[in-house]
Design a protein around this motif. Structure first.
Motif, PDB file in Angstrom:
ATOM      1  N   LEU A 237       0.630  -0.915  -0.029  1.00 15.33           N
ATOM      2  CA  LEU A 237       0.398  -0.144   0.008  1.00 15.33           C
ATOM      3  C   LEU A 237       0.872   1.476   0.063  1.00 15.33           C
ATOM      4  O   LEU A 237       0.126   2.374  -0.527  1.00 15.33           O
ATOM      5  CB  LEU A 237      -0.703  -0.525   1.133  1.00 15.33           C
ATOM      6  CG  LEU A 237      -1.999  -1.081   1.216  1.00 15.33           C
ATOM      7  CD1 LEU A 237      -2.932  -0.817   2.341  1.00 15.33           C
ATOM      8  CD2 LEU A 237      -3.137  -0.608  -0.049  1.00 15.33           C
ATOM      9  N   ALA A 238       1.695   0.890   0.909  1.00 15.05           N
ATOM     10  CA  ALA A 238       2.789   2.281   0.467  1.00 15.05           C
ATOM     11  C   ALA A 238       3.418   2.543  -0.412  1.00 15.05           C
ATOM     12  O   ALA A 238       3.560   3.488  -0.710  1.00 15.05           O
ATOM     13  CB  ALA A 238       3.592   2.424   1.832  1.00 15.05           C
ATOM     14  N   VAL A 239       3.263   1.328  -0.963  1.00 15.04           N
ATOM     15  CA  VAL A 239       4.368   1.218  -2.769  1.00 15.04           C
ATOM     16  C   VAL A 239       3.352   2.121  -3.621  1.00 15.04           C
ATOM     17  O   VAL A 239       4.212   3.502  -4.554  1.00 15.04           O
ATOM     18  CB  VAL A 239       4.648   0.480  -3.130  1.00 15.04           C
ATOM     19  CG1 VAL A 239       5.782  -0.063  -4.859  1.00 15.04           C
ATOM     20  CG2 VAL A 239       6.153  -0.360  -2.125  1.00 15.04           C
ATOM     21  N   ILE A 240       2.075   1.330  -3.174  1.00 17.38           N
ATOM     22  CA  ILE A 240       0.961   1.954  -4.299  1.00 17.38           C
ATOM     23  C   ILE A 240       1.127   4.536  -4.345  1.00 17.38           C
ATOM     24  O   ILE A 240       1.081   4.571  -5.417  1.00 17.38           O
ATOM     25  CB  ILE A 240      -0.075   1.410  -3.956  1.00 17.38           C
ATOM     26  CG1 ILE A 240       0.228  -0.076  -4.814  1.00 17.38           C
ATOM     27  CG2 ILE A 240      -1.213   2.312  -5.268  1.00 17.38           C
ATOM     28  CD1 ILE A 240      -1.150  -0.912  -4.467  1.00 17.38           C
ATOM     29  N   ALA A 241       0.992   3.851  -2.963  1.00 12.93           N
ATOM     30  CA  ALA A 241       0.535   5.688  -2.210  1.00 12.93           C
ATOM     31  C   ALA A 241       1.479   6.134  -3.114  1.00 12.93           C
ATOM     32  O   ALA A 241       1.305   7.352  -3.813  1.00 12.93           O
ATOM     33  CB  ALA A 241       0.442   6.022  -1.497  1.00 12.93           C
ATOM     34  N   VAL A 242       2.862   5.953  -2.946  1.00 17.06           N
ATOM     35  CA  VAL A 242       4.175   6.598  -3.202  1.00 17.06           C
ATOM     36  C   VAL A 242       4.366   7.034  -5.122  1.00 17.06           C
ATOM     37  O   VAL A 242       4.424   8.340  -5.110  1.00 17.06           O
ATOM     38  CB  VAL A 242       5.678   5.905  -2.993  1.00 17.06           C
ATOM     39  CG1 VAL A 242       6.273   6.707  -3.830  1.00 17.06           C
ATOM     40  CG2 VAL A 242       5.554   5.783  -1.893  1.00 17.06           C
ATOM     41  N   ALA A 243       4.101   5.768  -5.880  1.00 17.13           N
ATOM     42  CA  ALA A 243       3.434   6.159  -6.865  1.00 17.13           C
ATOM     43  C   ALA A 243       2.074   6.760  -7.746  1.00 17.13           C
ATOM     44  O   ALA A 243       2.964   7.256  -8.335  1.00 17.13           O
ATOM     45  CB  ALA A 243       3.650   4.330  -7.808  1.00 17.13           C
TER      46      ALA A 243
END
Length: 257
Positions: free
Chosen positions: A223-229
């Motif tokens: 979820l954190a990776v998706i938010a940063v992307a």
């Protein structure tokens, strides 16, 4: 006259006299009985008056006089009425074999028509004996003896038990200790088995907990990776939209000024 009235006259007269004659029937006789012992001398019976019936007729005329005074008639007329009533009462007694004198007892007849009287237990023709009751000496004499016998019996029983314990073979003691050691060993074995089972359960539950923790951690990272992307894409292709998301209108005015 009726049986209740006749009984009342007899009861009143017998309190002060020892004999009441029933003309044509017989006589009630009261005799005083002195205090006595019974039950092998352990019970004291108070004095009382005993009422009995006898077939002979005395010269007592007190019943006719009491009836005459009650009805306000002459003694001769009272005696005539009394004889007539008692004659009928005698015939009834021969047929029924029993007549009740309320509060006094039963006048009864045998097969040969011999009359006898049975007193009520609660008859009261002795005022001087009111409230007197038999006194038993058993409780005062026998109670200490019985207590002493009971104490002796208990002492003998205790001595017999002690002798039985002392005479018990010594070979029984190792058997008893062996039984106790076996029981303790069984308890230790059961406790060890229970401890092993608990350790196995803990070993099974530990991988499950670790697996669940890894799933949660991996989900948070994704979820954190998706938010940063998403933020990077907005910054490249729609910077104005990103600014609107990050800043308020006043802050935007200051930035664009």
């Amino acid at each position: 006259m009726d049986i209740d009235q006749l009984t009342k006259f007899i009861s009143d007269i017998i309190l002060t006299r020892d004999e009441v004659t029933l003309p044509g029937l017989g006589s009630f006789v009261a005799e005083e009985v002195a205090a006595s012992f019974s039950d092998k001398g352990y019970t004291i019976n108070p004095p009382y008056r005993r009422l009995s019936f006898r077939p002979y007729q005395g010269k007592d005329n007190s019943l006719a006089e009491a009836f005459a005074k009650s009805e306000n008639i002459s003694v001769e007329d009272a005696l005539a009425q009394l004889k007539d009533f008692l004659g009928k009462l005698k015939e009834v007694l021969k047929q029924r074999k029993s007549i009740i004198f309320p509060g006094l007892g039963h006048l009864r007849a045998t097969k040969e028509n011999n009359f006898f009287f049975v007193c009520d237990e609660e008859i009261m023709i002795y005022p001087e004996g009111f409230g007197l009751h038999p006194v038993s000496l058993k409780s005062r004499v026998h109670e200490p003896v019985e207590l002493e016998k009971q104490a002796q019996s208990e002492a003998i029983s205790r001595l017999q038990k002690q002798e039985a314990v002392q005479e018990q073979p010594k070979t029984e003691q190792p058997d008893q200790s062996l039984m106790e050691a076996t029981a303790m060993q069984k308890e230790e074995t059961s406790e060890t088995a229970l401890s092993v089972e608990r350790q196995d359960e803990a070993a099974v539950e530990s991988p499950k907990k670790k697996h669940t923790f890894l799933k949660v951690l991996l989900t948070v990272v994704i979820l954190a990776v998706i938010a940063v992307a998403a933020l990077l894409l907005l910054a490249r292709f729609a910077p104005e939209l990103l600014d609107k998301i990050l800043y308020s209108e006043e802050e935007l005015k200051i930035l664009y000024y």
